[in-house]
Design a protein around this motif. Sequence first.
Motif, PDB file in Angstrom:
ATOM      1  N   ASP A 160      40.096  32.295  41.294  1.00  0.00           N
ATOM      2  CA  ASP A 160      40.521  32.201  42.701  1.00  0.00           C
ATOM      3  C   ASP A 160      41.955  32.711  42.868  1.00  0.00           C
ATOM      4  OD1 ASP A 160      38.119  31.109  43.498  1.00  0.00           O
ATOM      5  OD2 ASP A 160      38.842  29.033  43.556  1.00  0.00           O
ATOM      6  N   ALA A 161      42.843  32.265  41.983  1.00  0.00           N
ATOM      7  CA  ALA A 161      44.247  32.682  42.061  1.00  0.00           C
ATOM      8  C   ALA A 161      44.385  34.179  41.808  1.00  0.00           C
ATOM      9  CB  ALA A 161      45.081  31.898  41.055  1.00  0.00           C
ATOM     10  N   VAL A 200      42.148  36.589  42.328  1.00  0.00           N
ATOM     11  CA  VAL A 200      41.645  37.358  43.472  1.00  0.00           C
ATOM     12  C   VAL A 200      42.656  37.320  44.619  1.00  0.00           C
ATOM     13  CG1 VAL A 200      39.850  37.445  45.250  1.00  0.00           C
ATOM     14  CG2 VAL A 200      39.221  37.022  42.859  1.00  0.00           C
ATOM     15  N   GLU A 201      43.204  36.141  44.880  1.00  0.00           N
ATOM     16  CA  GLU A 201      44.161  35.990  45.977  1.00  0.00           C
ATOM     17  C   GLU A 201      45.438  36.785  45.735  1.00  0.00           C
ATOM     18  OE1 GLU A 201      46.933  32.459  47.948  1.00  0.00           O
ATOM     19  OE2 GLU A 201      45.142  31.912  46.800  1.00  0.00           O
ATOM     20  N   MET A 202      45.936  36.759  44.492  1.00  0.00           N
ATOM     21  CA  MET A 202      47.242  37.357  44.212  1.00  0.00           C
ATOM     22  C   MET A 202      47.180  38.839  43.885  1.00  0.00           C
ATOM     23  SD  MET A 202      48.920  34.255  41.968  1.00  0.00           S
ATOM     24  CE  MET A 202      50.508  35.080  41.790  1.00  0.00           C
ATOM     25  N   THR A 203      46.048  39.320  43.387  1.00  0.00           N
ATOM     26  CA  THR A 203      45.980  40.712  42.935  1.00  0.00           C
ATOM     27  C   THR A 203      44.914  41.542  43.632  1.00  0.00           C
ATOM     28  OG1 THR A 203      44.348  40.366  41.155  1.00  0.00           O
ATOM     29  CG2 THR A 203      46.677  39.882  40.652  1.00  0.00           C
ATOM     30  N   GLY A 204      43.968  40.879  44.309  1.00  0.00           N
ATOM     31  CA  GLY A 204      42.882  41.621  44.937  1.00  0.00           C
ATOM     32  C   GLY A 204      41.838  42.095  43.954  1.00  0.00           C
ATOM     33  N   ARG A 254      36.062  39.818  42.176  1.00  0.00           N
ATOM     34  CA  ARG A 254      35.593  38.544  41.642  1.00  0.00           C
ATOM     35  C   ARG A 254      34.421  38.693  40.661  1.00  0.00           C
ATOM     36  NH1 ARG A 254      36.322  33.271  43.063  1.00  0.00           N
ATOM     37  NH2 ARG A 254      37.470  33.911  44.944  1.00  0.00           N
ATOM     38  N   LYS A 295      39.210  28.181  39.216  1.00  0.00           N
ATOM     39  CA  LYS A 295      40.535  28.131  39.829  1.00  0.00           C
ATOM     40  C   LYS A 295      41.394  29.305  39.374  1.00  0.00           C
ATOM     41  CE  LYS A 295      39.809  24.446  42.172  1.00  0.00           C
ATOM     42  NZ  LYS A 295      39.675  24.536  43.657  1.00  0.00           N
TER      43      LYS A 295
END
Length: 280
Positions: free
Chosen positions: A185-186, A188-192, A195, A182
Motif C-alpha cells: 500500500d505504501a 503504491v501510494e509513494m511511488t505509483g 500493485r 501494508k
Amino acid sequence: MKVGFIGTGSMGNLLIDSFIRSGALQPEQIQVSNRTQQKALDLAERHPGLTVCRSNTETASQSDLFFLCVKPGDFKPVLDEIHEHLRIGQIAVSITSPVQIYHLESSIPCKVAKIIPSITNQTGSGVSLCIYGSRIQEKDRLLLESLLSFISRPTEVLESHTRITSDFSSCGPAFLSFFVEKWIDAAVEMTGADRPSLNALAGEMLLGTGRLLTEEGFSPRQLQERVAVPGGITAQALSLLENRLDGLFHQLITTTHNKYDEDLEKLDNTFGNVVNRPQY
C-alpha cells in the motif's frame, strides 16, 4: 478406508479439496455432513463420488477416521450427538485448537487426536500440527501422518504448545500477508508502482525466503546478516523496524494466548470438567 468430515466450512473444505487434489483420498472414500446441507451438496457436486450424509451420526458411525471441523462452541453438542454411535477402534480428529484432548477423551469412547492444519496445506506445503491422545497407538499415528504428508509436513507438538506453534503455522500466513499488504500500500501510494507486479514480487520473495530457512539451513538472523551490508540501505531499514516494532511481538503473543485461554475456559465450563485439566 472411509474418512468422514463433520463440518464443511473453510478448513473442512480446504482439507477435503487438498486430500483429493493430492491423491491422498478418492472422493468415494469421503463422506460429509454439515449443519447447512447445501454446503455439503456443493462439495459433492465439485467432487463426484463424495457422499453427503443425512446427519453427523451417520458420518461418524460409518467412518474409520473422521475429522471434527466445527467451532469450539459447537463441539459439545456434536460429541453428545455422535457418542453412542462410535466404536473403540475409530479415530476422531479435532482440528479446533482450544478443544483439548481431555475434552475429547472424556466425551467419546474412540481414539482421539488433534490436528491443526494451515491454509498453506492447500498448496501441499506448510505444517500440520499433531497432538495425540492416550488411546492412539503407533499404527494410528503412522496412518494419520501418512495421510497428512500428502498435503503438509506433519509435526508432533506438545498440547501445551498448541497456541504458540499455531501462531506460526496457522496464523502466520495472515500476519505476514498483513505486513506485505501494508508495505505494498505504501509503495503504491509513494511511488505509483503497479500493485499486481508488487504482489507477484512479494509472493516470490516469501517463497524464496521460506526455502532459504527450511532447505538451506539459514536462521532468520543469519539471513538478515547475509542481506544487510553494514551501513547500507537494508541495514538502515532493519534498524527502523527494530525501533518501531519493539515489544509488538510480545503483545501479539499475549493477544492470541488471551483469546485461546478465553475459549478454553468456555469449553471447560461447557464440558463441566475443569477439575480434570492437566497441569503443565
